[in-house]
Design a protein around this motif. Structure first.
Motif, short mmCIF file in Angstrom:
data_model
loop_
_atom_site.label_atom_id
_atom_site.label_comp_id
_atom_site.label_asym_id
_atom_site.label_seq_id
_atom_site.Cartn_x
_atom_site.Cartn_y
_atom_site.Cartn_z
N THR A 31 5.51 -14.22 13.61
CA THR A 31 5.10 -13.62 12.34
C THR A 31 4.45 -12.27 12.58
O THR A 31 4.75 -11.30 11.90
CB THR A 31 4.12 -14.54 11.59
OG1 THR A 31 4.76 -15.80 11.38
CG2 THR A 31 3.72 -13.94 10.27
N TRP B 254 7.16 -9.49 13.19
CA TRP B 254 7.90 -8.91 12.07
C TRP B 254 6.98 -8.17 11.10
O TRP B 254 7.42 -7.24 10.43
CB TRP B 254 8.81 -9.90 11.37
CG TRP B 254 8.22 -11.07 10.67
CD1 TRP B 254 8.14 -12.34 11.12
CD2 TRP B 254 7.64 -11.10 9.36
NE1 TRP B 254 7.54 -13.16 10.20
CE2 TRP B 254 7.23 -12.43 9.10
CE3 TRP B 254 7.42 -10.15 8.38
CZ2 TRP B 254 6.62 -12.81 7.91
CZ3 TRP B 254 6.81 -10.53 7.18
CH2 TRP B 254 6.42 -11.85 6.97
N GLU C 266 6.87 -4.40 11.72
CA GLU C 266 8.10 -3.63 11.61
C GLU C 266 8.26 -2.98 10.23
O GLU C 266 8.59 -3.66 9.26
CB GLU C 266 9.30 -4.54 11.89
CG GLU C 266 9.26 -5.13 13.29
CD GLU C 266 10.43 -6.05 13.56
OE1 GLU C 266 11.55 -5.76 13.07
OE2 GLU C 266 10.23 -7.05 14.26
N GLU D 167 10.58 -1.19 9.03
CA GLU D 167 11.93 -1.26 8.46
C GLU D 167 12.19 -2.57 7.73
O GLU D 167 13.09 -2.66 6.90
CB GLU D 167 13.00 -1.03 9.52
CG GLU D 167 13.05 -2.04 10.64
CD GLU D 167 12.04 -1.79 11.77
OE1 GLU D 167 12.04 -2.60 12.70
OE2 GLU D 167 11.28 -0.80 11.71
N LYS D 168 11.40 -3.60 7.98
CA LYS D 168 11.55 -4.88 7.29
C LYS D 168 10.63 -4.99 6.08
O LYS D 168 10.83 -5.83 5.21
CB LYS D 168 11.25 -6.04 8.24
CG LYS D 168 12.31 -6.22 9.30
CD LYS D 168 12.03 -7.44 10.14
CE LYS D 168 13.12 -7.62 11.19
NZ LYS D 168 12.88 -8.78 12.04
N ALA D 169 9.61 -4.16 6.03
CA ALA D 169 8.60 -4.26 4.97
C ALA D 169 9.19 -3.95 3.60
O ALA D 169 10.15 -3.19 3.47
CB ALA D 169 7.44 -3.33 5.26
N TYR E 153 8.51 -9.13 -1.30
CA TYR E 153 9.08 -10.44 -1.01
C TYR E 153 8.27 -11.54 -1.69
O TYR E 153 7.10 -11.38 -1.99
CB TYR E 153 9.08 -10.71 0.50
CG TYR E 153 9.95 -9.77 1.27
CD1 TYR E 153 11.31 -9.99 1.38
CD2 TYR E 153 9.41 -8.65 1.89
CE1 TYR E 153 12.12 -9.12 2.09
CE2 TYR E 153 10.21 -7.77 2.59
CZ TYR E 153 11.56 -8.01 2.69
OH TYR E 153 12.37 -7.14 3.38
N SER F 58 7.82 -1.32 -4.05
CA SER F 58 8.99 -1.12 -3.20
C SER F 58 9.12 0.34 -2.77
O SER F 58 9.43 0.65 -1.61
CB SER F 58 10.25 -1.58 -3.94
OG SER F 58 11.37 -1.49 -3.12
N ARG G 247 7.55 3.44 5.27
CA ARG G 247 8.56 3.20 6.32
C ARG G 247 8.89 4.53 7.00
O ARG G 247 8.99 4.60 8.23
CB ARG G 247 9.81 2.59 5.68
CG ARG G 247 10.85 2.13 6.65
CD ARG G 247 12.02 1.42 5.94
NE ARG G 247 11.54 0.30 5.14
CZ ARG G 247 11.73 0.15 3.83
NH1 ARG G 247 12.41 1.05 3.14
NH2 ARG G 247 11.25 -0.89 3.19
N PRO H 286 4.17 -0.19 8.14
CA PRO H 286 4.64 -1.22 7.22
C PRO H 286 3.75 -1.33 5.98
O PRO H 286 2.53 -1.25 6.07
CB PRO H 286 4.57 -2.50 8.05
CG PRO H 286 3.52 -2.22 9.09
CD PRO H 286 3.57 -0.75 9.35
N TRP I 131 3.71 -4.07 2.95
CA TRP I 131 4.24 -5.33 2.44
C TRP I 131 3.62 -5.68 1.11
O TRP I 131 2.42 -5.51 0.92
CB TRP I 131 3.91 -6.47 3.40
CG TRP I 131 4.53 -6.34 4.75
CD1 TRP I 131 3.97 -5.75 5.86
CD2 TRP I 131 5.80 -6.80 5.16
NE1 TRP I 131 4.83 -5.82 6.92
CE2 TRP I 131 5.97 -6.47 6.52
CE3 TRP I 131 6.84 -7.48 4.50
CZ2 TRP I 131 7.12 -6.78 7.24
CZ3 TRP I 131 7.98 -7.79 5.21
CH2 TRP I 131 8.11 -7.44 6.56
N PRO J 298 11.10 -11.98 5.53
CA PRO J 298 12.10 -11.90 6.59
C PRO J 298 12.14 -13.08 7.56
O PRO J 298 13.21 -13.43 8.04
CB PRO J 298 11.74 -10.61 7.34
CG PRO J 298 11.03 -9.80 6.33
CD PRO J 298 10.30 -10.77 5.45
#
Length: 146
Positions: free
Chosen positions: A4, A7, A10, A12-14, A17, A113, A120, A125, A127, A144
């Motif tokens: 956890t 990720w 990162e 690029e994943k944020a 969600y 977003s 990013r 990040p 989130w 993710p």
């Protein structure tokens, strides 16, 4: 929990969600990763003004950035008053606002977003995790790791 932490670091994943793990455990992992954790209780938000007030207060926004969606979005892309390696915003008790005020909730999540996209590009990040009662689905993708 190491997975956890990885990720969460990162950019690029944020993004935005649905929260699908224990928020407190996730917050601990985020803190280990050097992210600032902000809890925003939107359980009593009935409109844009309520959401902006609750979110801006929790994120310690300057007064000038609490007026409307544009000001709020600009504040999310600044955060100079909350320096960190990244941010984890946990929206608590989201079911009422997401379900009963869908358009305004969508506007809020678009701002979140856009902030994730902005940060990013800075290599940080950002989130936003949408929390609610067990079994409730926000309609946004799961995190993710899930």
């Amino acid at each position: 929990m190491t997975k956890t932490v990885d990720w969460l670091k990162e950019p690029e994943k944020a993004g935005v969600y649905h929260l699908c793990v224990d928020a407190r455990e996730l917050a601990g992992a985020a803190a280990l990763a050097g992210l600032m954790v902000v809890y925003v209780d939107i359980g009593h938000a009935h409109d844009r003004e309520d959401f902006l007030s609750d979110a801006a207060k929790a994120m310690r926004f300057p007064e000038r950035l609490r007026e409307n969606w544009d000001a709020f979005a600009a504040g999310l892309k600044d955060l100079s008053w909350m320096p960190a390696k990244g941010w984890l915003v946990i929206l608590e008790k989201s079911k009422h606002f997401a379900g009963g005020h869908g358009r305004q909730f969508k506007d809020a999540m678009q701002a979140m977003s856009a902030a994730a996209e902005h940060w990013r590009a800075q290599g940080k990040p950002f989130w936003t995790l949408i929390g609610g009662p067990d079994g409730w689905k926000s309609g946004w993708p799961e995190m993710p790791a899930h």
